[in-house]
Design a protein around this motif. Structure first.
Motif, PDB file in Angstrom:
ATOM      1  N   GLY A  67       0.297 -19.266 -29.644  1.00  0.00           N
ATOM      2  CA  GLY A  67      -0.983 -19.748 -29.136  1.00  0.00           C
ATOM      3  C   GLY A  67      -2.141 -19.587 -30.097  1.00  0.00           C
ATOM      4  O   GLY A  67      -2.305 -18.538 -30.720  1.00  0.00           O
ATOM      5  N   MET A  68      -2.924 -20.635 -30.262  1.00  0.00           N
ATOM      6  CA  MET A  68      -4.203 -20.528 -30.973  1.00  0.00           C
ATOM      7  C   MET A  68      -5.096 -21.676 -30.532  1.00  0.00           C
ATOM      8  O   MET A  68      -4.640 -22.628 -29.905  1.00  0.00           O
ATOM      9  N   MET A  69      -6.376 -21.538 -30.806  1.00  0.00           N
ATOM     10  CA  MET A  69      -7.345 -22.543 -30.405  1.00  0.00           C
ATOM     11  C   MET A  69      -7.524 -23.510 -31.564  1.00  0.00           C
ATOM     12  O   MET A  69      -7.910 -23.109 -32.662  1.00  0.00           O
ATOM     13  N   ILE A  70      -7.215 -24.774 -31.367  1.00  0.00           N
ATOM     14  CA  ILE A  70      -7.307 -25.757 -32.441  1.00  0.00           C
ATOM     15  C   ILE A  70      -8.317 -26.827 -32.049  1.00  0.00           C
ATOM     16  O   ILE A  70      -8.163 -27.467 -31.004  1.00  0.00           O
ATOM     17  N   ASN A  71      -9.340 -26.992 -32.860  1.00  0.00           N
ATOM     18  CA  ASN A  71     -10.434 -27.908 -32.537  1.00  0.00           C
ATOM     19  C   ASN A  71     -10.948 -27.716 -31.112  1.00  0.00           C
ATOM     20  O   ASN A  71     -11.154 -28.682 -30.366  1.00  0.00           O
ATOM     21  N   GLY A  72     -11.106 -26.458 -30.725  1.00  0.00           N
ATOM     22  CA  GLY A  72     -11.715 -26.146 -29.441  1.00  0.00           C
ATOM     23  C   GLY A  72     -10.827 -26.333 -28.234  1.00  0.00           C
ATOM     24  O   GLY A  72     -11.293 -26.220 -27.106  1.00  0.00           O
ATOM     25  N   ARG A  73      -9.542 -26.667 -28.444  1.00  0.00           N
ATOM     26  CA  ARG A  73      -8.612 -26.812 -27.317  1.00  0.00           C
ATOM     27  C   ARG A  73      -7.453 -25.827 -27.498  1.00  0.00           C
ATOM     28  O   ARG A  73      -6.987 -25.604 -28.620  1.00  0.00           O
ATOM     29  N   ALA A  74      -6.961 -25.280 -26.377  1.00  0.00           N
ATOM     30  CA  ALA A  74      -5.829 -24.362 -26.440  1.00  0.00           C
ATOM     31  C   ALA A  74      -4.591 -25.136 -26.896  1.00  0.00           C
ATOM     32  O   ALA A  74      -4.266 -26.179 -26.321  1.00  0.00           O
ATOM     33  N   HIS A  75      -3.905 -24.661 -27.905  1.00  0.00           N
ATOM     34  CA  HIS A  75      -2.731 -25.325 -28.497  1.00  0.00           C
ATOM     35  C   HIS A  75      -3.065 -26.702 -29.070  1.00  0.00           C
ATOM     36  O   HIS A  75      -2.171 -27.545 -29.230  1.00  0.00           O
ATOM     37  N   GLY A  76      -4.334 -26.978 -29.332  1.00  0.00           N
ATOM     38  CA  GLY A  76      -4.689 -28.243 -29.971  1.00  0.00           C
ATOM     39  C   GLY A  76      -4.942 -29.407 -29.032  1.00  0.00           C
ATOM     40  O   GLY A  76      -4.953 -29.238 -27.824  1.00  0.00           O
ATOM     41  N   PRO A  77      -5.115 -30.603 -29.629  1.00  0.00           N
ATOM     42  CA  PRO A  77      -5.612 -31.748 -28.865  1.00  0.00           C
ATOM     43  C   PRO A  77      -4.655 -32.286 -27.805  1.00  0.00           C
ATOM     44  O   PRO A  77      -5.101 -32.947 -26.873  1.00  0.00           O
ATOM     45  N   LEU A  78      -3.361 -32.058 -27.921  1.00  0.00           N
ATOM     46  CA  LEU A  78      -2.428 -32.606 -26.938  1.00  0.00           C
ATOM     47  C   LEU A  78      -2.385 -31.723 -25.694  1.00  0.00           C
ATOM     48  O   LEU A  78      -2.505 -30.514 -25.784  1.00  0.00           O
ATOM     49  N   SER A  79      -2.203 -32.346 -24.534  1.00  0.00           N
ATOM     50  CA  SER A  79      -2.007 -31.568 -23.316  1.00  0.00           C
ATOM     51  C   SER A  79      -0.555 -31.100 -23.250  1.00  0.00           C
ATOM     52  O   SER A  79       0.327 -31.743 -23.801  1.00  0.00           O
ATOM     53  N   ASN A  80      -0.315 -29.988 -22.553  1.00  0.00           N
ATOM     54  CA  ASN A  80       1.041 -29.509 -22.269  1.00  0.00           C
ATOM     55  C   ASN A  80       1.930 -29.399 -23.511  1.00  0.00           C
ATOM     56  O   ASN A  80       3.098 -29.801 -23.484  1.00  0.00           O
ATOM     57  N   THR A  81       1.372 -28.902 -24.614  1.00  0.00           N
ATOM     58  CA  THR A  81       2.144 -28.788 -25.854  1.00  0.00           C
ATOM     59  C   THR A  81       1.824 -27.459 -26.530  1.00  0.00           C
ATOM     60  O   THR A  81       0.652 -27.082 -26.613  1.00  0.00           O
ATOM     61  N   THR A  82       2.856 -26.758 -27.018  1.00  0.00           N
ATOM     62  CA  THR A  82       2.583 -25.531 -27.762  1.00  0.00           C
ATOM     63  C   THR A  82       2.134 -25.884 -29.184  1.00  0.00           C
ATOM     64  O   THR A  82       2.374 -27.002 -29.657  1.00  0.00           O
ATOM     65  N   THR A  83       1.539 -24.910 -29.860  1.00  0.00           N
ATOM     66  CA  THR A  83       1.054 -25.152 -31.222  1.00  0.00           C
ATOM     67  C   THR A  83       2.210 -25.536 -32.160  1.00  0.00           C
ATOM     68  O   THR A  83       2.059 -26.400 -33.016  1.00  0.00           O
ATOM     69  N   CYS A  84       3.380 -24.913 -31.966  1.00  0.00           N
ATOM     70  CA  CYS A  84       4.502 -25.211 -32.860  1.00  0.00           C
ATOM     71  C   CYS A  84       5.046 -26.623 -32.645  1.00  0.00           C
ATOM     72  O   CYS A  84       5.699 -27.178 -33.529  1.00  0.00           O
ATOM     73  N   GLN A  85       4.781 -27.188 -31.481  1.00  0.00           N
ATOM     74  CA  GLN A  85       5.248 -28.549 -31.195  1.00  0.00           C
ATOM     75  C   GLN A  85       4.181 -29.601 -31.493  1.00  0.00           C
ATOM     76  O   GLN A  85       4.363 -30.788 -31.233  1.00  0.00           O
ATOM     77  N   LEU A  86       3.053 -29.139 -32.017  1.00  0.00           N
ATOM     78  CA  LEU A  86       1.982 -30.056 -32.418  1.00  0.00           C
ATOM     79  C   LEU A  86       2.243 -30.452 -33.865  1.00  0.00           C
ATOM     80  O   LEU A  86       2.538 -29.590 -34.694  1.00  0.00           O
ATOM     81  N   HIS A  87       2.163 -31.730 -34.178  1.00  0.00           N
ATOM     82  CA  HIS A  87       2.425 -32.173 -35.545  1.00  0.00           C
ATOM     83  C   HIS A  87       1.183 -32.760 -36.189  1.00  0.00           C
ATOM     84  O   HIS A  87       0.253 -33.160 -35.500  1.00  0.00           O
ATOM     85  N   MET A  88       1.198 -32.801 -37.516  1.00  0.00           N
ATOM     86  CA  MET A  88       0.003 -33.210 -38.246  1.00  0.00           C
ATOM     87  C   MET A  88      -0.309 -34.691 -38.046  1.00  0.00           C
ATOM     88  O   MET A  88      -1.405 -35.137 -38.351  1.00  0.00           O
TER      89      MET A  88
END
Ligand code: HEM
Ligand code: SF4
Ligand code: FES
Lengths: 248, 221
Positions: A67-88
């Motif tokens: 878990g981390m806050m990415i661009n002000g959203r928990a786990h980044g801009p996508l809903s229902n997604t962990t940070t490790c499942q977020l891609h560039m």
């Protein structure tokens, strides 16, 4: 792609932290967010600087560490997604990305993006279990449970304890996390017996750890990587009220 | 067992729902303002007099005062607890994308309602209860004239409309949230609570908003 990164750096719990800027070129759109951070850390190692610390383990969306806050959203801009499942590919070339730790008084910062989620452990220790005699595993079919109930209980049990619900909550409430465990156990015959005492202890512990209350904004369900439903919070309240009324 | 924030929330939902119930009676009674002016004066003053002498209404009134105070006190308590629960502010915060604005600003909306209540109580409730108002033809205190005089001022009407919009959003989230606090968890009922919340909020908010506007427009012609 080229990125500007602004990342929270903090040496230890009681030191001051601040946002530090980094520049990173040659980021592939196919990298996961954590791989992008790995790449940045390699450049830091080459420069002889201390690497950015962040939690991670499975890197496949099941352990809840990343878990981390990415661009002000928990786990980044996508809903229902962990940070490790977020891609560039969710970002654009030239983007500035802000990366911060999950923030809550009950989640003290260990270092950089790493927080201590021991508050969650204490809530589970307060009642997130059933009392059973140990020994040989019991015969699996000795207690019959309908398919709907096992599925509903399993949906609740799917929480990975990542803390996104707390991080995204305006009150830093742990209601979604706590209620998922309460529903999970209250639905099953093995857990029902102790439901009243459990809900009281776990709700008390939630307060004692310093989490806020639930305002029902439902932001947690949007960010939860396991899509844990806010209706579990309603059920937790139901179980709590029932326990209050019947004084058990 | 300790006095948890969940218990504070139970008090908030109880007092909040009582105020919601009160607003229905309040709206129904005030519909008399829409009558033609002469009949409205007589009926409205008679109705106000009727309420003032009724023991059940007396009890409702005291529960209402307690509810307003209790709701506000618990609102302050849980807001303070939240302030303590939030760690350092995020340097970059877009968490708002995950929820509706009025659900996150119940305290602000409530504060607007509270300020409005001070004006509302001072101008009507206090006047009626503690001052010697002139009497109408039937010998009842002429509250109607006070109300109409107030709503003939445009700025006064605007203050009401703004406050009622704040109330509307507070109710829209509050009604639904109270059901959650009370533990309505079955998806079937949850759906109905959402629908009921919308109907309740629209009827109450638009109903009250129409009154000052109606009286103001009437006074122009
Ligand atoms: C005196 C001014 C008021 C203040 C300061 C206030 C404040 C608040 C706050 C801060 C909440 C949110 C609690 C949370 O975060 O979960 C809330 C909830 C609520 N309010 Fe108010 N409010 C006021 C007036 C009213 C009025 C006039 C009504 C109804 C007619 C009302 C009905 C409710 C309801 C039903 C809830 C939901 C309770 C729950 O979530 O369980 N409030 N109020
Ligand atoms: S409820 Fe969802 S967001 Fe909260 S800790 Fe569990 S998995 Fe993470
Ligand atoms: S590293 Fe395990 S969920 Fe992301």
């Amino acid at each position: 792609m080229k990125l500007s990164l602004k990342i929270w750096r903090q040496d230890s719990f009681d030191s001051e932290g601040s946002m530090i800027s980094y520049q990173l070129d040659d980021v592939s759109v196919n990298m996961s967010f954590l791989e992008m951070l790995d790449l940045l850390n390699e450049t830091l190692v080459q420069k002889g600087e201390r690497v950015i610390e962040f939690d991670h383990d499975c890197r496949e969306g099941i352990c809840g560490q990343c878990g981390m806050m990415i661009n002000g959203r928990a786990h980044g801009p996508l809903s229902n997604t962990t940070t490790c499942q977020l891609h560039m590919r969710s970002f654009k070339d030239g983007d500035t990305i802000y990366v911060e730790p999950f923030r809550a008084t009950a989640f003290p910062i260990v270092r950089d993006l790493k927080v201590d989620r021991k508050g969650f452990d204490h809530i589970i220790q307060a009642g997130g279990f059933i009392t059973a005699s140990t020994g040989q595993p019991p015969e699996a079919n000795s207690i019959l449970i309908s398919h709907q109930v096992t599925e509903a209980a399993f949906d609740a049990a799917a929480c990975i304890g990542c803390g996104a619900c707390v991080a995204t909550c305006k009150n830093s409430s742990a209601a979604l996390f706590t209620s998922a465990k309460i529903t999970h156990l209250a639905l099953l015959p093995q857990g029902k017996l102790e439901a009243a005492g459990r809900v009281i202890s776990m709700v008390d512990q939630m307060d004692a750890e310093g989490f806020g209350h639930c305002s029902n904004t439902e932001a947690c369900e949007v960010e939860c990587p396991q899509e844990i439903s806010v209706l579990h919070i309603a059920r937790m309240n139901y179980e709590y009220n029932k326990a209050l009324v019947f004084k058990t | 067992m300790k006095a948890t924030t969940l218990q504070h929330k139970l008090w908030m939902s109880g007092t909040g729902l009582f105020m919601c119930f009160f607003l229905i009676i309040h709206l129904l009674g005030n519909l008399q303002l829409f009558l033609p002016p002469e009949r409205a004066r007589e009926q409205f003053n008679w109705y106000s007099h009727l309420l003032a002498g009724n023991i059940i209404i007396e009890i409702v009134a005291y529960v209402l005062y307690a509810s307003i105070i209790g709701h506000t006190v618990y609102a302050i308590l849980i807001t303070r607890k939240n302030a303590g629960a939030n760690g350092t502010k995020y340097a970059y915060d877009k968490r708002g994308a995950a929820s509706v604005w009025y659900s996150r600003n119940m305290g602000l909306l409530g504060t607007i309602i509270f300020l409005f209540l001070i004006i509302h109580f001072k101008d009507f409730w206090y006047q009626y209860k503690f001052t010697n108002l002139p009497l109408d033809a039937k010998g009842n205190k002429d509250l109607y004239t006070i109300v109409v005089k107030a709503y003939q001022q445009l700025w006064y009407v605007l203050v009401y409309e703004v406050a009622l919009i704040a109330l509307g959003f507070h109710l829209l989230h509050g009604f639904f949230s109270a059901a959650r606090t009370l533990g309505v968890f079955h998806p079937k009922y949850v759906k109905w609570i959402k629908i009921l919340g919308w109907i309740y909020t629209l009827v109450i908010t638009l109903g009250f908003m129409a009154m000052p506007v109606f009286v103001y427009l009437n006074s122009l012609s």
